[in-house]
Design an enzyme around this catalytic site. Structure first.
Site, mmCIF file in Angstrom:
data_model
loop_
_atom_site.group_PDB
_atom_site.id
_atom_site.type_symbol
_atom_site.label_atom_id
_atom_site.label_comp_id
_atom_site.label_asym_id
_atom_site.label_seq_id
_atom_site.Cartn_x
_atom_site.Cartn_y
_atom_site.Cartn_z
ATOM 1 N N GLU A 28 -0.661 4.643 14.539
ATOM 2 C CA GLU A 28 -0.261 5.834 13.788
ATOM 3 C C GLU A 28 -0.462 7.110 14.601
ATOM 4 O O GLU A 28 0.403 7.999 14.606
ATOM 5 C CB GLU A 28 -1.038 5.923 12.472
ATOM 6 C CG GLU A 28 -0.601 7.090 11.604
ATOM 7 C CD GLU A 28 -1.258 7.117 10.246
ATOM 8 O OE1 GLU A 28 -0.846 7.939 9.406
ATOM 9 O OE2 GLU A 28 -2.189 6.302 9.999
ATOM 10 N N HIS A 49 -2.384 7.508 7.095
ATOM 11 C CA HIS A 49 -2.672 6.238 6.420
ATOM 12 C C HIS A 49 -4.095 5.814 6.801
ATOM 13 O O HIS A 49 -4.856 5.391 5.940
ATOM 14 C CB HIS A 49 -1.646 5.189 6.833
ATOM 15 C CG HIS A 49 -1.777 3.901 6.094
ATOM 16 N ND1 HIS A 49 -1.759 3.822 4.717
ATOM 17 C CD2 HIS A 49 -1.931 2.623 6.534
ATOM 18 C CE1 HIS A 49 -1.890 2.567 4.343
ATOM 19 N NE2 HIS A 49 -2.000 1.815 5.417
ATOM 20 N N LYS A 91 -9.350 8.115 3.447
ATOM 21 C CA LYS A 91 -9.835 6.757 3.183
ATOM 22 C C LYS A 91 -11.247 6.547 3.720
ATOM 23 O O LYS A 91 -11.929 5.601 3.305
ATOM 24 C CB LYS A 91 -8.896 5.716 3.790
ATOM 25 C CG LYS A 91 -7.572 5.553 3.062
ATOM 26 C CD LYS A 91 -6.776 4.408 3.646
ATOM 27 C CE LYS A 91 -5.444 4.225 2.941
ATOM 28 N NZ LYS A 91 -4.460 5.269 3.304
ATOM 29 N N PHE A 146 1.655 -3.585 3.908
ATOM 30 C CA PHE A 146 1.952 -4.911 4.450
ATOM 31 C C PHE A 146 3.433 -5.235 4.182
ATOM 32 O O PHE A 146 3.960 -4.965 3.098
ATOM 33 C CB PHE A 146 1.091 -5.978 3.783
ATOM 34 C CG PHE A 146 -0.348 -5.992 4.236
ATOM 35 C CD1 PHE A 146 -0.759 -5.297 5.358
ATOM 36 C CD2 PHE A 146 -1.287 -6.728 3.538
ATOM 37 C CE1 PHE A 146 -2.081 -5.329 5.766
ATOM 38 C CE2 PHE A 146 -2.622 -6.766 3.936
ATOM 39 C CZ PHE A 146 -3.015 -6.065 5.057
ATOM 40 N N CYS A 154 0.801 -1.221 0.000
ATOM 41 C CA CYS A 154 0.000 0.000 0.000
ATOM 42 C C CYS A 154 0.837 1.275 0.000
ATOM 43 O O CYS A 154 0.308 2.366 -0.177
ATOM 44 C CB CYS A 154 -0.947 -0.011 1.194
ATOM 45 S SG CYS A 154 -1.981 -1.486 1.218
ATOM 46 N N HIS A 159 -9.700 2.148 0.633
ATOM 47 C CA HIS A 159 -8.255 1.963 0.556
ATOM 48 C C HIS A 159 -7.875 1.499 -0.840
ATOM 49 O O HIS A 159 -8.197 0.381 -1.244
ATOM 50 C CB HIS A 159 -7.831 0.937 1.604
ATOM 51 C CG HIS A 159 -6.352 0.832 1.804
ATOM 52 N ND1 HIS A 159 -5.451 1.542 1.046
ATOM 53 C CD2 HIS A 159 -5.612 0.097 2.684
ATOM 54 C CE1 HIS A 159 -4.219 1.252 1.444
ATOM 55 N NE2 HIS A 159 -4.301 0.376 2.435
#
Length: 416
Positions: free
Chosen positions: A316, A305, A337, A403, A165, A342
């Site tokens: 985060e 994110h 998002k 990831f 991502c 996403h």
């Protein structure tokens, strides 16, 4: 050596809340949800029955039927968004030194639908390997920048960044470095993804990564909310024209923002879960600020994110509090998002565009769908909940993680 300055002179977007940059901004500022029941395939047996698909996208508006057969959707999206960005930049392609124009593109997955189709067709056959001759060139992740360069004759660096991502954020940072080191004058950078497929949905469901809020899909993406239960899969593309400042100034280009710096780090912790204390996220933001020569107190807005996962959102925000300290409550923090879902490898690009547009319009888009306070989140943080907030934004940061523990952070500032 003296590093060259790098600016953004063109934008292109193809998103679940708008198929152009102008439409995308309208959706962002109005808190529009792009989530709805999936239309691409029958979801009866799937745990998650919704996603953030593109609305009203017809490839035949942009390509002839022969071209459509040769292009996976992720490559179609790349070409459409990059065309918008190139047109927006006002570049005269006939006078450019095309050996100094590159394309660096992010894709975390690439042609998943093509791969799925070919394998299913083989499985349903008699065992004879009758594969489409376009199978491999349609599927490979690097075909998107290849097609962009072929269409326009760009002969500079050309490749795909793959870091899940974080892929398109990595592409932007690579483009920044190529230009400021003097290797290129212009780079088309961004990312695209088209993973709303049987394999994509099934795979992410098997990981328990997706929200299963089937009774209310439009509110399923709810970053920072105590009731969040996973991310919502999206699709689309974002393209940015990065250009050397003097090159842009000499041709009288409109300059959206300066790319002040970028940072990278690794969690080195787990395949899919962030470190609970956000150690890698702390380091990537610190690296970005150091690269930009900025102090934490200069940052006005952070597009996080913020995927709407139970672990990721908390980690985060802990990292933001640690990096920015007493200044953290003064920052407008948001997650777009909540509206787009996403977009995996394309997330960094469309969120960079959102950050730049927030600077241009002095308005920070909201984090929608927030109803319940999470007691794990510092209540002093301004998460820009449910409604856009007017704010002069001189410096905007965008975080993107993938990831494998890949972390990328990029910071933009108003040109001065």
């Amino acid at each position: 050596m003296q590093l060259k300055r790098v600016v953004v002179t063109g934008l292109g977007a193809l998103t679940p809340i708008g198929n152009t940059v102008a439409e995308y901004w309208e959706g962002l500022k109005n808190g529009k949800s792009g989530c709805a029941p999936i239309t691409y395939f029958d979801t009866e047996k799937f745990k998650t029955k919704f996603a953030c698909e593109l609305k009203g996208f017809d490839p035949l508006q942009f390509f002839d039927r022969k071209e459509v057969r040769k292009l996976d959707r992720f490559a179609q999206y790349a070409l459409v968004s990059s065309d918008e960005a190139i047109a927006d930049s006002g570049l005269d392609l006939d006078t450019l030194d095309k050996f100094r124009v590159g394309v660096i593109w992010g894709a975390g997955i690439g042609g998943l639908e093509t791969f799925q189709t070919e394998v299913l067709n083989f499985a349903e056959g008699d065992g004879t390997p009758r594969f489409n001759p376009f199978f491999i060139p349609k599927m490979i992740a690097d075909i998107a920048p290849g097609n962009i360069s072929i269409k326009h004759g760009f002969m500079g660096p050309n490749y795909t960044t793959v870091s899940a991502c974080a892929s398109s954020a990595n592409a932007l940072i690579d483009a920044l470095n190529y230009i400021r080191l003097g290797y290129c004058d212009v780079i088309v950078a961004g990312g695209s993804e088209a993973a709303v497929t049987i394999a994509g949905m099934g795979g992410f469901n098997a990981m328990h990564a997706l929200s299963t809020r089937n009774e209310s899909p439009e509110t399923a993406s709810r970053p920072f909310d105590a009731t969040r239960d996973g991310f919502v899969l999206g699709e689309g593309a974002g393209a940015l024209i990065l250009e050397e400042y003097e090159h842009a100034k000499a041709r009288g280009a409109k300059i959206y923002a300066e790319v002040a710096g970028g940072g990278l780090s690794s969690d080195a912790y787990h395949m899919t879960a962030p470190h609970p204390d956000g150690i890698g996220v702390v380091r990537v933001m610190e690296n970005c600020l150091k690269d930009a020569g900025m102090a934490p107190g200069e940052v006005d807005a952070i597009n996080t994110h913020g995927t709407s996962t139970p672990l990721g959102d908390v980690a985060e925000l802990k990292a933001i509090s640690r990096v920015f300290g007493a200044h953290a409550p003064e920052i407008n923090i948001n997650s777009t998002k909540s509206m787009t879902g996403h977009l995996l490898g394309a997330a960094g690009a469309i969120e960079a565009i959102a950050s730049i547009l927030a600077m241009e319009h002095s308005l920070v888009p909201p984090t929608i769908n927030h109803t319940t306070v999470d007691d794990q989140i510092d209540p002093s943080l301004n998460l820009t909940l449910n409604k856009a907030q007017p704010r002069e934004v001189n410096v905007a940061m965008s975080n993107t993680f993938g990831f494998g523990g890949h972390n990328a952070c990029i910071v933009f500032k108003k040109i001065g």
